[in-house]
Structure formats: structure tokens, C-alpha cells
Design a protein around this motif. Structure first.
Motif, PDB file in Angstrom:
ATOM      1  N   THR A 244      37.279  30.238  39.435  1.00  0.00           N
ATOM      2  CA  THR A 244      37.848  31.447  38.821  1.00  0.00           C
ATOM      3  C   THR A 244      38.218  31.126  37.373  1.00  0.00           C
ATOM      4  OG1 THR A 244      40.033  30.840  39.611  1.00  0.00           O
ATOM      5  CG2 THR A 244      38.709  32.242  41.062  1.00  0.00           C
ATOM      6  N   ASP A 245      38.978  32.006  36.745  1.00  0.00           N
ATOM      7  CA  ASP A 245      39.397  31.738  35.364  1.00  0.00           C
ATOM      8  C   ASP A 245      40.175  30.407  35.341  1.00  0.00           C
ATOM      9  OD1 ASP A 245      40.516  31.596  32.899  1.00  0.00           O
ATOM     10  OD2 ASP A 245      41.537  33.539  32.981  1.00  0.00           O
ATOM     11  N   ARG A 248      44.026  30.068  35.340  1.00  0.00           N
ATOM     12  CA  ARG A 248      44.902  30.322  36.506  1.00  0.00           C
ATOM     13  C   ARG A 248      45.031  29.053  37.343  1.00  0.00           C
ATOM     14  NH1 ARG A 248      45.306  35.791  39.675  1.00  0.00           N
ATOM     15  NH2 ARG A 248      47.426  34.980  39.689  1.00  0.00           N
ATOM     16  N   PRO A 257      40.018  38.481  33.761  1.00  0.00           N
ATOM     17  CA  PRO A 257      38.791  38.673  34.552  1.00  0.00           C
ATOM     18  C   PRO A 257      37.526  38.431  33.736  1.00  0.00           C
ATOM     19  CG  PRO A 257      40.356  40.436  34.993  1.00  0.00           C
ATOM     20  CD  PRO A 257      40.913  39.638  33.851  1.00  0.00           C
ATOM     21  N   CYS A 260      36.042  35.102  34.373  1.00  0.00           N
ATOM     22  CA  CYS A 260      35.961  34.724  35.780  1.00  0.00           C
ATOM     23  C   CYS A 260      34.690  35.292  36.434  1.00  0.00           C
ATOM     24  CB  CYS A 260      37.195  35.287  36.490  1.00  0.00           C
ATOM     25  SG  CYS A 260      37.134  35.009  38.259  1.00  0.00           S
ATOM     26  N   VAL A 262      34.082  35.887  39.440  1.00  0.00           N
ATOM     27  CA  VAL A 262      34.363  36.837  40.535  1.00  0.00           C
ATOM     28  C   VAL A 262      34.368  38.275  39.990  1.00  0.00           C
ATOM     29  CG1 VAL A 262      36.036  37.479  42.332  1.00  0.00           C
ATOM     30  CG2 VAL A 262      35.694  35.071  41.752  1.00  0.00           C
ATOM     31  N   VAL A 278      42.188  44.807  40.167  1.00  0.00           N
ATOM     32  CA  VAL A 278      41.869  43.428  39.763  1.00  0.00           C
ATOM     33  C   VAL A 278      42.352  43.176  38.337  1.00  0.00           C
ATOM     34  CG1 VAL A 278      39.978  41.811  39.235  1.00  0.00           C
ATOM     35  CG2 VAL A 278      39.864  43.220  41.292  1.00  0.00           C
ATOM     36  N   CYS A 282      45.281  40.551  37.969  1.00  0.00           N
ATOM     37  CA  CYS A 282      44.911  39.253  37.414  1.00  0.00           C
ATOM     38  C   CYS A 282      45.735  38.983  36.152  1.00  0.00           C
ATOM     39  CB  CYS A 282      43.418  39.259  37.093  1.00  0.00           C
ATOM     40  SG  CYS A 282      42.839  37.713  36.379  1.00  0.00           S
ATOM     41  N   ILE A 287      48.477  39.305  41.736  1.00  0.00           N
ATOM     42  CA  ILE A 287      47.613  39.018  42.895  1.00  0.00           C
ATOM     43  C   ILE A 287      47.086  37.584  42.765  1.00  0.00           C
ATOM     44  CG2 ILE A 287      46.862  41.408  43.311  1.00  0.00           C
ATOM     45  CD1 ILE A 287      44.178  40.671  41.920  1.00  0.00           C
ATOM     46  N   GLY A 288      46.797  36.986  43.885  1.00  0.00           N
ATOM     47  CA  GLY A 288      46.205  35.655  43.864  1.00  0.00           C
ATOM     48  C   GLY A 288      44.683  35.782  43.875  1.00  0.00           C
ATOM     49  N   CYS A 289      44.024  34.690  43.558  1.00  0.00           N
ATOM     50  CA  CYS A 289      42.555  34.749  43.493  1.00  0.00           C
ATOM     51  C   CYS A 289      41.940  35.014  44.866  1.00  0.00           C
ATOM     52  CB  CYS A 289      42.007  33.459  42.886  1.00  0.00           C
ATOM     53  SG  CYS A 289      42.384  33.344  41.130  1.00  0.00           S
ATOM     54  N   CYS A 292      42.088  38.620  45.485  1.00  0.00           N
ATOM     55  CA  CYS A 292      41.113  39.291  44.619  1.00  0.00           C
ATOM     56  C   CYS A 292      39.700  39.188  45.178  1.00  0.00           C
ATOM     57  CB  CYS A 292      41.201  38.641  43.233  1.00  0.00           C
ATOM     58  SG  CYS A 292      40.014  39.253  42.056  1.00  0.00           S
TER      59      CYS A 292
HETATM   60  S1  SF4 Z   1      42.505  37.178  40.085  1.00  0.00           S
HETATM   61 FE1  SF4 Z   1      40.366  37.666  40.417  1.00  0.00          FE
HETATM   62  S2  SF4 Z   1      39.526  38.006  38.373  1.00  0.00           S
HETATM   63 FE2  SF4 Z   1      41.477  36.942  38.122  1.00  0.00          FE
HETATM   64  S3  SF4 Z   1      40.910  34.775  37.972  1.00  0.00           S
HETATM   65 FE3  SF4 Z   1      41.413  35.213  40.121  1.00  0.00          FE
HETATM   66  S4  SF4 Z   1      39.479  35.740  41.081  1.00  0.00           S
HETATM   67 FE4  SF4 Z   1      39.190  35.860  38.893  1.00  0.00          FE
END
Ligand code: SF4
Length: 352
Positions: A244-245, A248, A257, A260, A262, A278, A282, A287-289, A292
């Protein structure tokens, strides 16, 4: 079949297809089959241009790919599905077009040098590899296609095809070939002066570009693909372990995002409300990855379940598959033979 509206496209047999193939091309083919007369072929000779030393897997790849075409929703009642190598007229047209095609036109095709560099582990200094864009031209022109659905990178191939057709028509005449004239007379019609080989147009597709699970272009050779018929447990595992990013590091770190991979999947699979969730979640770290990723996992599993279900009867009874392709080959052959009669006659080879 109305030639003025005909769509032709092909795909190299690479075996079971992945979601990048589906979203990048197949989904569009499925739409086109309801809007145009369509012919879609397995370009098995093209596989030999780069894999002439290892042809052993081509057969299995052909059938796996056709299963995925049907799983995607291609309907043999709407589109003609066939195998290039079963229609030798493609090769005849290729050889005839090769007589008048300057070498420089082929050497200039951007993918020629690119691919030679990309596949530097193979010896691609072959006649077949240099000539493959001309074989593609023959694949298209033999069906007098009006449209060829392509991505941006394939536009130079369609340009080449148009040049090849223009040169052929200039050399051998714009008037309808005698065979076409005779057939029209029988029907009580007169033909306007039309080229023997009409120039096709590129039909640029606004396809979604799906990244692989590492954020690079999805490709089987990069090992980052999700197959169209991937099992749910494997889909879940692949997406849950996606990077992911990098910003994070902790759950409480906000992310972007745009950095990332995703997010790319959300752009293809998620509705507006989920995408807003999202973006906000994000950036604010609310929210957690794994939260997401869940809607994407659900959407991909829903999609692949349809493909798995549609593929099942063909896996259980491959004879159905073979019948579909045999019927498609027969239909394609009729069209190809008509074109070749006109081509031979335009060149002056109609003496037998
Ligand atoms: S919350 Fe979603 S968009 Fe943001 S880094 Fe995590 S996976 Fe990627």
C-alpha cells in the motif's frame, strides 16, 4: 454479415487470461459483439513469432484462452470465434502483401525494436518476427474489417495496415474485383467502385488499465496477476498482501490513495460512494488498509465467480469448445476465401 461495419481482432494464446486482459480488452469485445458483426481469432501463428523454439505449450494455451473468452461472455451466436492457423488464406494474403511492402515500413513499426530489446533473451532477428505486423495486416484485411479495437500502443499497426491496403489498391485497382462483380450481377446489383481491400480504422477503446498486485502493469510474466478464474482464497490472499502507500507504516498514519496500487483496483471495481469512503478514510487514517481492501476483494471474487461458473461446462466437456471453434473457423474461411478470390483476380492470378 455487413462488411462496412465489421470488427476484427485477435489475441495471442498466452493461456489462462488474467483480469488485466478482461478489463483491458475482453470486456470491450463483449460489448462490441452486440453492436457490430465481430470476428475474434486466436493468433496462434503470432505466438510462434516469439516462441518458435518452444511451441509445445501453444495448444493448451489456445484452449485455455478460448475458455476464458467464453467465460468473459463472448457468445458464439453473436461473434465468430476462430483459430488463425486453421485459415491458411491469412498466410496467402500475407505472402502476396509482402511482395509490395517496403522493408522500411516494417522496420519502422515501434514495437519491432521495443520487443527485440524487451525479449533480449531470445533471438528475434528472424524474418517471421520482422514480418509479424504484416501478418497482422493480412489478418485484418482478409475480413475487410471496418474497425479494429486497439489500445494506443497498437495504433501504428493499424496505420501500417492502412498503408498496405492503400498500396495494394493503388497497384491493383480500386474497382471491385471481377469475382465480386459477378456475384453482385447474380444478385441483380451493381457495385460502386470500392477498394479490393478497404482500409480499416482503429477503434480506440477506453479500457481500464488494471495494475497487478505490485502496482506494475498486470502481466503473467511479472508474477503479479490475478487470473480470471482465480479461486476465492487465492484472490483474498493476493489482495490482502498487496503493498500500500509506503507512508502508512502504522494504522494511525494518514495515506494518499494516489500512491497506492489498491486505489487502482477501487477505480475499476468500486462505486462512487466506496471511492469517497476510501479517499476520506485513507487521508484521515480513519480506516485501515485491510478495511480498505475488503470491498475490492468482494468485488473481484464476485466477478471471478461468474467466470468460473461459465467456464465449467467447457472444462467438463471440451468437445463443446472444439465445436464452437470449428463452426467459427468455417464461417471465417468462407469470408476469407471470397476475399482471396477477389485479391487473386485483382493481381491477375485468376488464371486457373
Ligand atoms: S487505506 Fe486503502 S488506499 Fe490508503 S494506503 Fe491503505 S489500501 Fe491504500
Amino acid at each position: 454479415m455487413n462488411t462496412t461495419d465489421r470488427v476484427v481482432s485477435g489475441m495471442r494464446p498466452t493461456g489462462a487470461l488474467h483480469l488485466g486482459h478482461y478489463h483491458g480488452a475482453l470486456k470491450n469485445w463483449v460489448q462490441l459483439q452486440s453492436q457490430h458483426p465481430c470476428l475474434f481469432f486466436v493468433a496462434d501463428w503470432h505466438a510462434l513469432t516469439t516462441h518458435y523454439e518452444s511451441p509445445g505449450s501453444i495448444g493448451n494455451n489456445v484452449w485455455e484462452m478460448v475458455i476464458d473468452w467464453l467465460a468473459a461472455g463472448l457468445d458464439p451466436a453473436k461473434a465468430v470465434l476462430f483459430l488463425q492457423s486453421r485459415i491458411p488464406e491469412h498466410a496467402e494474403l500475407h505472402v502476396l502483401l509482402s511482395m509490395s511492402t517496403p522493408l522500411g515500413w516494417l522496420e519502422r513499426v515501434p514495437t519491432y525494436k521495443d520487443q527485440q530489446e524487451r525479449l533480449s533473451d531470445r533471438d528475434l532477428s528472424t524474418y517471421g518476427f520482422l514480418g509479424y505486423p504484416l501478418l497482422q495486416s493480412a489478418d485484418i484485411l482478409i475480413y475487410r474489417a471496418a474497425w479494429v479495437p486497439v489500445g494506443e500502443d497498437q495504433v501504428p499497426h493499424i496505420e501500417l495496415t492502412r498503408e498496405v491496403a492503400r498500396r495494394f489498391n493503388h497497384l491493383y485497382g480500386e474497382a471491385p474485383a471481377p469475382a465480386a462483380q459477378a456475384a453482385a450481377r447474380k444478385r441483380g446489383e451493381t457495385l460502386e467502385n470500392t477498394p479490393v481491400l478497404p482500409e480499416p480504422q482503429a477503434l480506440l477503446t477506453a479500457a481500464s488499465r488494471l495494475c497487478g498486485i505490485d502496482g506494475q502493469k498486470m502481466s503473467k510474466s511479472y508474477g503479479n496477476a490475478i487470473a480470471m478464474r482465480e479461486e476465492p482464497a487465492s484472490v483474498t490472499k493476493k489482495i490482502r498482501t498487496m503493498p500500500t502507500d509506503p507512508a502508512r507504516v502504522r494504522r494511525s498514519d494518514p495515506g494518499d490513495p494516489g500512491r497506492c496500487p489498491v486505489w487502482n483496483l477501487h477505480q475499476v471495481y468500486s462505486a462512487e460512494d466506496v471511492r469517497t469512503w476510501v479517499q476520506q478514510g485513507c487521508r484521515s487514517a480513519s480506516i485501515g488498509c485491510l478495511d480498505c481492501k475488503q470491498p475490492v476483494i468482494d468485488a473481484v471474487i464476485q466477478e471471478t465467480a461468474v467466470f468460473i461458473e461459465r467456464a465449467r461446462p467447457y472444462q467438463e466437456d471440451p468437445s463443446q469448445l472444439h465445436s464452437i471453434v470449428a463452426a467459427g473457423c468455417e464461417r471465417a474461411r468462407e469470408i476469407a476465401q471470397t476475399t482471396m478470390r477477389d485479391v487473386r483476380s485483382a493481381i491477375g492470378l485468376g488464371y486457373v
